[in-house]
Design a protein around this motif. Structure first.
Motif, PDB file in Angstrom:
ATOM      1  N   GLN A  72      15.942 -19.434  -8.132  1.00 36.03           N
ATOM      2  CA  GLN A  72      15.771 -20.608  -7.255  1.00 36.03           C
ATOM      3  C   GLN A  72      14.539 -20.446  -6.370  1.00 36.03           C
ATOM      4  O   GLN A  72      13.801 -21.396  -6.130  1.00 36.03           O
ATOM      5  N   GLY A  81       7.269 -22.837  -7.077  1.00 36.97           N
ATOM      6  CA  GLY A  81       6.562 -23.746  -7.989  1.00 36.97           C
ATOM      7  C   GLY A  81       6.449 -25.142  -7.381  1.00 36.97           C
ATOM      8  O   GLY A  81       5.385 -25.757  -7.415  1.00 36.97           O
ATOM      9  N   ARG A  82       7.569 -25.596  -6.791  1.00 40.37           N
ATOM     10  CA  ARG A  82       7.559 -26.949  -6.197  1.00 40.37           C
ATOM     11  C   ARG A  82       6.546 -27.018  -5.052  1.00 40.37           C
ATOM     12  O   ARG A  82       5.776 -27.961  -4.943  1.00 40.37           O
ATOM     13  N   VAL A  83       6.561 -25.977  -4.207  1.00 41.61           N
ATOM     14  CA  VAL A  83       5.654 -25.959  -3.052  1.00 41.61           C
ATOM     15  C   VAL A  83       4.198 -26.046  -3.516  1.00 41.61           C
ATOM     16  O   VAL A  83       3.375 -26.714  -2.907  1.00 41.61           O
ATOM     17  N   HIS A  84       3.907 -25.363  -4.622  1.00 44.26           N
ATOM     18  CA  HIS A  84       2.512 -25.321  -5.082  1.00 44.26           C
ATOM     19  C   HIS A  84       2.222 -26.317  -6.198  1.00 44.26           C
ATOM     20  O   HIS A  84       1.153 -26.267  -6.811  1.00 44.26           O
ATOM     21  N   GLY A  85       3.199 -27.179  -6.500  1.00 44.29           N
ATOM     22  CA  GLY A  85       2.979 -28.203  -7.519  1.00 44.29           C
ATOM     23  C   GLY A  85       2.825 -27.646  -8.924  1.00 44.29           C
ATOM     24  O   GLY A  85       2.097 -28.198  -9.743  1.00 44.29           O
ATOM     25  N   ASP A  99      18.243 -26.169  -0.659  1.00 40.87           N
ATOM     26  CA  ASP A  99      17.192 -26.709  -1.533  1.00 40.87           C
ATOM     27  C   ASP A  99      16.522 -25.627  -2.381  1.00 40.87           C
ATOM     28  O   ASP A  99      15.514 -25.877  -3.034  1.00 40.87           O
ATOM     29  N   ASP A 153       4.770 -26.502 -12.462  1.00 41.17           N
ATOM     30  CA  ASP A 153       6.013 -26.703 -13.207  1.00 41.17           C
ATOM     31  C   ASP A 153       6.703 -25.359 -13.507  1.00 41.17           C
ATOM     32  O   ASP A 153       6.103 -24.469 -14.095  1.00 41.17           O
ATOM     33  N   MET A 212      11.544 -21.198  -8.464  1.00 43.29           N
ATOM     34  CA  MET A 212      11.439 -22.637  -8.694  1.00 43.29           C
ATOM     35  C   MET A 212      10.903 -23.340  -7.443  1.00 43.29           C
ATOM     36  O   MET A 212      10.068 -24.229  -7.521  1.00 43.29           O
ATOM     37  N   HIS A 213      11.386 -22.891  -6.292  1.00 44.81           N
ATOM     38  CA  HIS A 213      10.945 -23.504  -5.036  1.00 44.81           C
ATOM     39  C   HIS A 213       9.453 -23.239  -4.810  1.00 44.81           C
ATOM     40  O   HIS A 213       8.702 -24.134  -4.416  1.00 44.81           O
ATOM     41  N   GLU A 245      14.086 -23.081 -14.626  1.00 44.90           N
ATOM     42  CA  GLU A 245      15.163 -24.061 -14.442  1.00 44.90           C
ATOM     43  C   GLU A 245      16.155 -23.988 -15.607  1.00 44.90           C
ATOM     44  O   GLU A 245      17.368 -24.001 -15.416  1.00 44.90           O
ATOM     45  N   SER A 267       9.765 -25.231 -15.161  1.00 48.14           N
ATOM     46  CA  SER A 267      10.931 -25.712 -15.911  1.00 48.14           C
ATOM     47  C   SER A 267      11.580 -24.609 -16.750  1.00 48.14           C
ATOM     48  O   SER A 267      12.770 -24.664 -17.053  1.00 48.14           O
TER      49      SER A 267
END
Ligand code: NAD
Ligand code: UGA
Length: 459
Positions: free
Chosen positions: A275, A281-285, A93, A287, A278-279, A292, A289
């Motif tokens: 990656q 960013g996802r964990v902390h909400g 992931d 973006d 990006m991860h 990406e 992009s």
């Protein structure tokens, strides 16, 4: 001089250990792979890195370096500084696999004595140093020995292929520290390697230091991806990406580095660190992009390159023998991790009649990692040139850059797809070579059918 323990004898750990030993420090290296420990103690470097073997042998000769697989033995020397240099691969992931890092932290906490600065050199997610501190504190409570610790982040920016020079003459060294003592220890260690400690040694908080590493790699990769995307446009509008690169890179605000278009970036870190960002960013909400896009463009680069080969040869591809020069992800290394050359070979190998490949040092890595790959291994560049119908250049090794048009005329169809833009298209055209670089004006494409016709007429 300090007593130092380095954990992990890979690219980063071994270079760190050998360079500190060369500066006169007393270094013990802990490596879990026992056969690697035996080889290193004999002065044998398990991978290709220019200059590392001679420096290792000098360090062994001076008695400043010692290798072991036993962490408790290493820590019983009561080192002042412990560097963690183990791998941090990506999980499916995109999250960073921290298994090896946390195993090291626990082992160090269980075996440490005296006062120690634990320095995280592996590339780790933001928040790792803080968690390390907490983990040390909780183990410390139950520990039988007295030990006092401090934690620091010290990301590594060396490149494979010029790792010694990058370590010995860094542009900058970044530390994430909390205490004055940690800062002082790191400044003492790195001061001999920089010319100006005010402008090249940067102390900041843990989080900034950890983030700096991810941003540096993503920034470098983004420059390459941007130029690779522009190369696609250059192809269509008739511009030459090499000229654009010079025109853009000569602006000192932009700078000339990492603007070379080609078949994309490879190596063990750009992809995984993008990656990782990006991860995060996802964990902390937040973006991410932009990161990406950088990765997406790179993912597309090999297939965009292959599509030219498919377009050129059409249905005749299955009757052609393909020659490949370069397997390593870049010159001066035998590392093939995420190498675009490997992605290209895997995609193409079943579509051509046969494939022959040469790399000055990376063929053993290819054989080891891809034993099933249906390719012939050449002993020299010439062997590839003489036996293939068309040629693909994947890595800009000096031995390939030095090839002349008359060398390339040995290629049976006289067709060269150059993924690293190493030749002058005009020179190639003048020699009668169908030359296909990336984002540079090619000679007018001639279908293979026409070449075959010509040959039949000749006979
Ligand atoms: P690597 O895989 O080449 O080496 C890691 C070594 O650590 C291996 O030899 C492994 O056996 C050893 N190891 C793992 N767990 C251990 C343990 N518990 N005890 C002892 N040894 C252990 O990795 P690398 O390329 O040196 O990268 C290390 C870290 O540095 C990664 O986080 C990477 O992202 C970062 N980094 C790498 C480079 C590079 O050019 N390769 C540059 C900068 C940063
Ligand atoms: C990279 C960074 O440059 C180092 O600073 C960092 O420490 C390291 O990653 C890491 O974290 O592991 P490295 O992967 O050894 O170093 O190699 P680079 O020289 O950065 O090249 C990476 C890839 O980009 C190669 O495939 C190379 O061919 C490609 N590249 C590079 C381009 O396609 N164009 C360029 O202009 C430059």
């Amino acid at each position: 001089m300090k007593k130092i323990v380095v954990i992990g004898a890979g690219y980063v750990g071994l270079v760190t250990a050998v360079c500190f030993a060369s500066a006169g420090h007393n270094v013990v290296v802990v490596e879990r792979n026992e056969s690697r420990v035996v080889a290193l103690q004999l002065g044998q470097v398990p991978f290709y890195e220019p200059g590392l073997d001679s420096l290792l042998r000098l360090a062994l000769g001076s008695g400043n370096i010692y290798f072991t697989s036993d962490i408790s033995e290493a820590l019983s020397t009561e080192p002042e500084v412990v560097f963690c240099c183990v791998g941090t691969p990506s999980q499916k992931d995109g999250a960073v696999d921290m298994t090896d890092v946390w195993a090291v932290v626990v082992e160090v906490a269980r075996n440490a004595r005296g006062r120690m600065l634990f320095v995280q050199k592996s590339t780790v997610p933001v928040g790792t140093c803080k968690k390390t501190e907490e983990l040390f504190a909780s183990i410390f409570k139950t520990c039988a020995y007295a030990f006092d610790f401090d934690v620091a982040s010290n990301p590594e920016f060396l490149r494979e292929g010029c790792a010694i020079n990058d370590f010995m003459k860094p542009d900058r060294v970044v530390f994430g520290v909390k205490s004055e003592w940690a800062k002082k220890v790191l400044i003492e260690l790195y001061e001999p390697f920089v010319q100006n400690k005010e402008t090249q040694l940067f102390a900041m908080n843990y989080e900034s230091s950890e983030l700096t590493k991810y941003v540096s790699n993503t920034m470098l990769a983004s420059r390459i991806s941007f130029m690779n995307q522009i190369a696609l446009l250059a192809d269509v509008v008739g511009a030459d990406i090499s000229a654009v690169e010079k025109g853009v890179g000569s602006d000192t605000r932009i700078g000339k580095h990492f603007l070379r278009a080609g078949i994309g970036y490879g190596g063990s870190c750009f992809k995984k660190d993008i990656q990782g960002l990006m991860h995060l960013g996802r964990v902390h909400g937040v973006d991410m992009s932009f990161a990406e896009c950088v990765e997406e463009i790179n993912e597309n680069q090999v297939s965009a390159f292959l599509s030219r080969i498919y377009a050129y040869y059409d249905s005749m591809l299955s009757s052609r023998r393909c020659g490949v020069l370069g397997v390593a992800f870049k010159p001066e290394t035998d590392d093939i991790r995420s190498s675009p050359a490997v992605a290209l070979m895997n995609a193409l190998v079943d579509k051509v009649q046969s494939m022959i490949v040469y790399d000055p040092v990376a063929l053993p890595s290819l054989k080891l990692s891809y034993p099933q790959l249906r390719v012939d291994f050449a002993n020299s560049v010439k062997e590839v040139l003489k036996s293939c119908d068309f040629l693909i250049i994947c890595t800009e090794w000096a031995a390939f850059v030095g090839l002349t048009p008359s060398d390339l005329l040995l290629v049976s169809d006289k067709v060269v797809f150059d993924g690293r833009n190493i030749f002058d298209p005009h020179e190639m055209a003048a020699a009668g070579i169908m030359y296909y670089p990336v984002g540079r004006k090619s000679v007018a494409p001639r279908k293979i059918a026409a070449i075959v016709n010509d040959r039949q007429l000749e006979h």
